[in-house]
Design a protein around this motif. Structure first.
Motif, short mmCIF file in Angstrom:
data_model
loop_
_atom_site.label_atom_id
_atom_site.label_comp_id
_atom_site.label_asym_id
_atom_site.label_seq_id
_atom_site.Cartn_x
_atom_site.Cartn_y
_atom_site.Cartn_z
N LEU A 362 9.37 -5.12 -29.62
CA LEU A 362 10.60 -4.73 -30.29
C LEU A 362 11.18 -3.45 -29.73
CD1 LEU A 362 9.60 -5.68 -33.93
CD2 LEU A 362 11.47 -6.67 -32.63
N ASN A 366 15.90 -5.82 -28.71
CA ASN A 366 16.37 -5.98 -30.08
C ASN A 366 16.91 -7.40 -30.25
OD1 ASN A 366 17.22 -5.29 -32.72
ND2 ASN A 366 19.28 -4.89 -31.98
N SER A 371 11.32 -10.28 -32.04
CA SER A 371 10.72 -10.21 -33.38
C SER A 371 9.60 -11.24 -33.51
CB SER A 371 11.78 -10.47 -34.45
OG SER A 371 12.79 -9.50 -34.41
N GLN A 441 15.49 0.05 -31.36
CA GLN A 441 14.42 0.07 -30.36
C GLN A 441 13.69 1.40 -30.35
OE1 GLN A 441 17.40 -2.01 -27.54
NE2 GLN A 441 15.45 -2.19 -26.46
N TRP A 444 11.12 1.30 -33.18
CA TRP A 444 9.90 0.54 -32.87
C TRP A 444 9.07 1.23 -31.79
CZ3 TRP A 444 8.32 -2.52 -36.39
CH2 TRP A 444 9.23 -3.22 -37.19
#
Length: 484
Positions: A362, A366, A371, A441, A444
């Motif tokens: 991730l 994006n 995911s 991003q 994550w």
């Protein structure tokens, strides 16, 4: 020719794994009814927990008006307080025994969920999430781990813990579609006035958890306080036990006996526990793995809001979440059978590297694909290390002191669960707000960097944490070097 050789090896290893799974299932034949009741309670308790945890931050924000940071902090406090209460009730569990603890725990969570379902008050919600629900959680699901130890012997315990983990993921798998139905198909939202009670999507999800909790209470009333002993030297006899019945199990006669809890004052139990070197090694591993275990908290608290805000309200968050249990259900029996002869700590070490790296998917992209890939890689790592965590925990504890060991070793999780809830809310509000410019991003990436610390530290401290005492015979590994 090489291709033929590879295919032949794959076929041989596949048949071997299937045989190991078949042997594992056969080893459970003749087990006491309490083992299967414990598995049923695990499913029902975990369904109630997972169906709520997937949506709790959304529930708090949409139905009660809490901000991202407030909802994340409340979520973190709920998880952290389960640990805190677990620390204090650990001594009570050792004195009460498994059966009484389960009855009390599931009864408390049932009452708490009911009040959460009917209330529109922020204070009633906070009271239940901060007091009643975590107290009941600390007496319910965690105690089942001790129950599995009591209802199995050393010849089938590793496989039983694998099945125990699969059942937990069956509950998570069933939660995903129900969450999607309630939030996409039913799709009833709270109005502007939060004081008016409405059967919203999130309350409907909570209602399904109440039904599962009620069934769990009824089953817990039938649990006996027993343990399984084997005449073939697989389990030492408890002098306080009196025989109830005999079973043929895994080639040895096993005896189901009443189990008398090993009672003692809190001080004497603590003194005995702190004097054991194995406890401090166990505690070190618990602390080291905190960061990678927190990825699962972000799966609950961060991923759902991120998904809705990046991909829309109708994004199937439950389906993405269900990828995890689906993979676990398939892989865990195979991984458990394949690694049953490997030291649990080796599996934990190897698997945490895979789980920790999953977050970087991730950080690099994006997208819906990223995911899904995040959940897939996380699940592969989890299938290797997480079910062996139960085995490792029980191998490090002293019989009759399981509650104290698990309570004390869980204490460091409180230090992580509280901040990770706040961290989730802060990251969402800063990098993925509801409306406005977002940089998910970066969010994550921060989570990924904090997670990878765990397996790296485990590598550096391996000579200490992998030491064995006289009660722990080292196991020769098949696939991995113990010096890894």
């Amino acid at each position: 020719m090489k291709t033929i050789g590879i295919m032949a090896n794959l076929k041989r290893h596949s048949l071997l794994l299937l045989k190991q799974v078949s042997d594992g299932i056969a080893s459970l034949r003749g087990s006491p009814a309490e083992l299967y009741k414990a598995l049923a309670l695990k499913f029902l308790g975990c369904y109630s927990y997972f169906s709520m945890s997937i949506t709790i931050t959304l529930f708090l924000s949409k139905d009660f008006g809490f901000s991202d940071i407030e909802a994340g902090t409340i979520y973190g406090a709920w998880g952290g307080l389960i640990t805190v209460y677990g620390l204090f009730v650990g001594f009570a569990v050792d004195n009460l025994g498994v059966a009484a603890s389960l009855r009390l725990g599931f009864a408390i969570t049932l009452v708490s969920r009911f009040f959460m379902f009917i209330t529109t008050s922020k204070w009633v919600m906070l009271l239940n999430l901060g007091l009643a629900l975590p107290l009941g959680n600390s007496l319910g699901i965690p105690v089942l781990t001790t129950g599995i130890r009591r209802y199995t012997h050393t010849g089938n315990r590793g496989f039983a813990f694998g099945i125990f983990y699969v059942v937990m993921n069956l509950a998570a798998l069933s939660a995903g579609p129900i969450v999607d139905y309630c939030t996409i198909s039913y799709d009833v939202k709270s109005g502007e006035d939060k004081d008016i009670w409405v059967l919203t999507s999130y309350r409907l999800i909570l209602l399904t958890g109440i039904i599962a909790n009620l069934i769990a209470v009824l089953i817990s009333l039938t649990i006996r306080e027993i343990k399984l002993e084997c005449e073939a030297g697989l389990e030492s006899l408890n002098t306080a036990a009196s025989p109830i019945s005999f079973h043929q199990n895994d080639g040895a006669f096993s005896k189901v006996s009443k189990f008398t809890p090993l009672r003692g004052s809190a001080w004497s139990i603590l003194k005995e526990t702190f004097a054991a070197d194995r406890f401090w090694r166990f505690l070190t591993v618990c602390i080291i793995t905190i960061n990678v275990r927190m990825v699962f908290r972000h799966l609950d608290a961060t991923l759902p809001k991120y998904s809705v805000r990046q991909f829309g309200d109708n994004f199937p968050k439950g389906a993405i979440y269900s990828i995890n249990p689906a993979i676990i259900i398939f892989l865990v029996p195979l991984m458990t059978a394949a690694t049953s002869k490997i030291d649990p700590l080796v599996s934990i070490h190897f698997g945490t590297y895979i789980s920790a790296t999953s977050v970087f998917c991730l950080a690099l992209s994006n997208s819906v694909t990223a995911s899904a890939l995040f959940v897939v890689i996380l699940s592969i790592g989890e299938s290797i290390w997480s079910p062996r965590w139960y085995d490792y925990t029980m191998s490090m504890t002293t019989e009759g002191r399981e509650g104290t060991y698990m309570a004390l070793s869980s204490a460091p999780l409180f230090l992580a669960k509280m901040p990770v809830g706040f961290m989730s809310g802060w990251l969402l509000q800063k990098y993925c707000p509801e409306g406005g410019e977002s940089h998910p991003q970066a969010m994550w990436l921060i989570i990924g960097v904090t997670s990878i610390i765990s397996p790296i530290l485990l590598t550096f401290l391996w000579p200490y944490v992998s030491k064995k005492d006289d009660r722990q015979r080292p196991k020769r590994t098949i696939f991995f070097d113990m010096k890894l």
